[in-house]
Design an enzyme around this catalytic site. Structure first.
Site, PDB file in Angstrom:
ATOM      1  N   GLU A 267      -1.909  -5.342   8.511  1.00  0.00           N
ATOM      2  CA  GLU A 267      -1.156  -4.703   9.509  1.00  0.00           C
ATOM      3  C   GLU A 267      -1.826  -5.005  10.941  1.00  0.00           C
ATOM      4  O   GLU A 267      -3.112  -4.667  11.203  1.00  0.00           O
ATOM      5  CB  GLU A 267      -0.904  -3.260   9.352  1.00  0.00           C
ATOM      6  CG  GLU A 267      -0.332  -2.898   8.159  1.00  0.00           C
ATOM      7  CD  GLU A 267       0.117  -1.525   8.073  1.00  0.00           C
ATOM      8  OE1 GLU A 267      -0.534  -0.683   8.938  1.00  0.00           O
ATOM      9  OE2 GLU A 267       0.571  -1.098   6.862  1.00  0.00           O
TER      10      GLU A 267
ATOM     11  N   GLU B  46       8.623  -4.250  11.037  1.00  0.00           N
ATOM     12  CA  GLU B  46       8.852  -2.837  10.384  1.00  0.00           C
ATOM     13  C   GLU B  46       9.513  -2.092  11.736  1.00  0.00           C
ATOM     14  O   GLU B  46       9.092  -2.157  12.877  1.00  0.00           O
ATOM     15  CB  GLU B  46       8.013  -2.217   9.646  1.00  0.00           C
ATOM     16  CG  GLU B  46       8.284  -0.957   9.125  1.00  0.00           C
ATOM     17  CD  GLU B  46       7.324  -0.537   8.089  1.00  0.00           C
ATOM     18  OE1 GLU B  46       6.453  -1.095   7.809  1.00  0.00           O
ATOM     19  OE2 GLU B  46       7.762   0.705   7.645  1.00  0.00           O
TER      20      GLU B  46
ATOM     21  N   ASP C  44      -1.174  -6.007  -0.273  1.00  0.00           N
ATOM     22  CA  ASP C  44      -1.561  -5.623   1.176  1.00  0.00           C
ATOM     23  C   ASP C  44      -2.822  -5.093   0.944  1.00  0.00           C
ATOM     24  O   ASP C  44      -3.531  -4.736   0.065  1.00  0.00           O
ATOM     25  CB  ASP C  44      -0.892  -3.958   1.309  1.00  0.00           C
ATOM     26  CG  ASP C  44       0.173  -3.936   2.230  1.00  0.00           C
ATOM     27  OD1 ASP C  44       0.728  -5.136   2.702  1.00  0.00           O
ATOM     28  OD2 ASP C  44       1.210  -3.140   2.075  1.00  0.00           O
TER      29      ASP C  44
ATOM     30  N   LYS D  72      -1.492  -9.327   2.967  1.00  0.00           N
ATOM     31  CA  LYS D  72      -0.717  -9.045   4.243  1.00  0.00           C
ATOM     32  C   LYS D  72      -1.800  -7.906   4.834  1.00  0.00           C
ATOM     33  O   LYS D  72      -2.403  -6.925   3.961  1.00  0.00           O
ATOM     34  CB  LYS D  72       0.584  -8.229   3.708  1.00  0.00           C
ATOM     35  CG  LYS D  72       1.275  -7.800   5.132  1.00  0.00           C
ATOM     36  CD  LYS D  72       2.540  -7.747   4.824  1.00  0.00           C
ATOM     37  CE  LYS D  72       3.173  -6.392   4.148  1.00  0.00           C
ATOM     38  NZ  LYS D  72       2.788  -5.013   4.754  1.00  0.00           N
TER      39      LYS D  72
ATOM     40  N   ASP E 266       0.735  -1.178  -0.115  1.00  0.00           N
ATOM     41  CA  ASP E 266      -0.029  -0.149   0.063  1.00  0.00           C
ATOM     42  C   ASP E 266       0.855   1.297   0.028  1.00  0.00           C
ATOM     43  O   ASP E 266       0.293   2.279  -0.172  1.00  0.00           O
ATOM     44  CB  ASP E 266      -1.145   0.112   0.983  1.00  0.00           C
ATOM     45  CG  ASP E 266      -0.274  -0.164   2.444  1.00  0.00           C
ATOM     46  OD1 ASP E 266       0.839  -0.315   2.691  1.00  0.00           O
ATOM     47  OD2 ASP E 266      -0.942   0.045   3.441  1.00  0.00           O
ATOM     48  N   SER E 267       2.063   1.291   0.108  1.00  0.00           N
ATOM     49  CA  SER E 267       3.208   2.136  -0.256  1.00  0.00           C
ATOM     50  C   SER E 267       2.806   2.695  -1.472  1.00  0.00           C
ATOM     51  O   SER E 267       3.450   3.786  -1.934  1.00  0.00           O
ATOM     52  CB  SER E 267       4.640   1.809  -0.058  1.00  0.00           C
ATOM     53  OG  SER E 267       4.924   0.574  -0.787  1.00  0.00           O
TER      54      SER E 267
END
Ligand SMILES: Nc1nc(=O)c2c([nH]1)NC[C@@H]1CN(c3ccc(C(=O)N[C@@H](CCC(=O)O)C(=O)O)cc3)CN21
Ligand SMILES: CC(C)C(=O)C(=O)O
Ligand SMILES: [Mg+2]
Length: 272
Positions: free
Chosen positions: A123, A190, A91, A121, A52-53
């Site tokens: 978070e 991270e 993501d 993925k 999602d970056s």
């Protein structure tokens, strides 16, 4: 041209767990489009993350929060069309899984169905345990993401190192063990102190992929445009730049401008 070893034909979630068991480190980079993914896959990367970056790198947003599920699917489907070998992890974007487990499963199914990605993925730790279980129950592989979780940036206010305090460190280890227990195949860690990250990697048998988490973990991930030196304003300590593409591209493009203005391009051989 040098390329990495390609002992495995096609990387699966099982391959990654085997790699950890065999002590082989896992390489992972992001990609968001066909052309870049083709190069990354061809160079021998193990895992491609459609992160999602993309919200920052592709769309120019300040955070990862604005990117939508539809936009993630667009990026992921472009990447999937390019790859022959790498495992493609996508993501789940902010807002597509936090409301409830059913919403999380619906979002994960859309990613799998509409992009052809191989895993998702999410978070977070125990707050999203039920959502992860629901997705896993549908047969969709899940990669966890602990430590600095950029979708919660407004809760913390900074991108500083996480889990420096004992209490936070213990919770991190607990979350990692929980993610392993419920069936995640790997976890991204991270911006965590290297010593703690190593401890986490030694506490679970699924691979721990670090970004700013030292070399005691089972693999590394970076944002592609950062390691190629395209995002030249971004220079956290954990980043190693393998190229300075920002400079090289700027020089190439300026030269093109000069050539066009000077009527040097196209020359006699470059026209019909
Ligand atoms: N281009 C890019 N690269 C990334 O690694 C990345 C993104 N975008 N977007 C989503 C998240 C955000 N990430 C980040 C963001 C900032 C730092 C960071 O270290 N920033 C500052 C330090 C901040 C502080 O200490 O308060 C720095 O040194 O650049 C690290 C990871 C990782 N992800
Ligand atoms: C930095 C990596 C782990 C990520 O989640 C992303 O690129 O979105
Ligand atoms: Mg991400």
């Amino acid at each position: 041209m040098s390329t990495a070893k390609k002992e495995y034909k096609r990387i699966t979630v099982k391959t990654l767990v085997d790699m950890k068991a065999n002590g082989e480190k896992i390489s992972m980079l992001t990609a968001y489009d066909y052309t870049m993914a083709k190069i990354v896959d061809g160079a021998g990367i193990d895992v491609i993350l459609v992160g999602d970056s993309a919200s920052n790198v592709m769309a120019g947003h300040e955070t990862t929060l604005p990117i939508t599920l539809d936009q993630m699917i667009y990026h992921a489907s472009s990447v999937v069309r390019a790859i022959d070998r790498a495992l493609v992890v996508v993501d789940l974007p902010f807002g597509s899984y936090q409301s409830d487990p059913k919403e999380a499963l619906r979002s994960a199914i859309r990613i799998m169905k509409e992009s052809g990605g191989h895993a998702v993925k999410l978070e977070g730790g125990k707050e999203i345990k039920e959502s992860i279980k629901r997705i896993l129950n549908a047969g969709i592989p899940v990669m966890g993401h602990l430590g600095l979780t950029p979708q919660s940036i407004y809760k913390f206010g900074t991108y500083t190192v996480r889990a420096k305090e004992e209490e936070e460190a213990l919770r991190l280890i607990e979350d990692a063990k929980m993610l392993e227990r419920i069936g995640c195949f790997a976890i991204v860690l991270e911006k965590i102190p290297a010593k703690l990250a190593k401890e986490v990697a030694e506490s679970v048998s699924i691979p721990i992929i670090g970004i700013g988490a030292g070399n005691g973990v089972d693999g590394q991930v970076l944002v592609l445009h950062d390691m190629l030196g395209m995002t030249h304003e971004f220079h956290p300590r954990f980043l190693r730049r393998y190229m300075n593409l920002y400079e090289d591209m700027t020089n190439a493009i300026s030269q093109y401008v000069v050539d066009v203005k000077a009527v040097d391009f196209p020359n006699d051989n470059e026209q019909y």
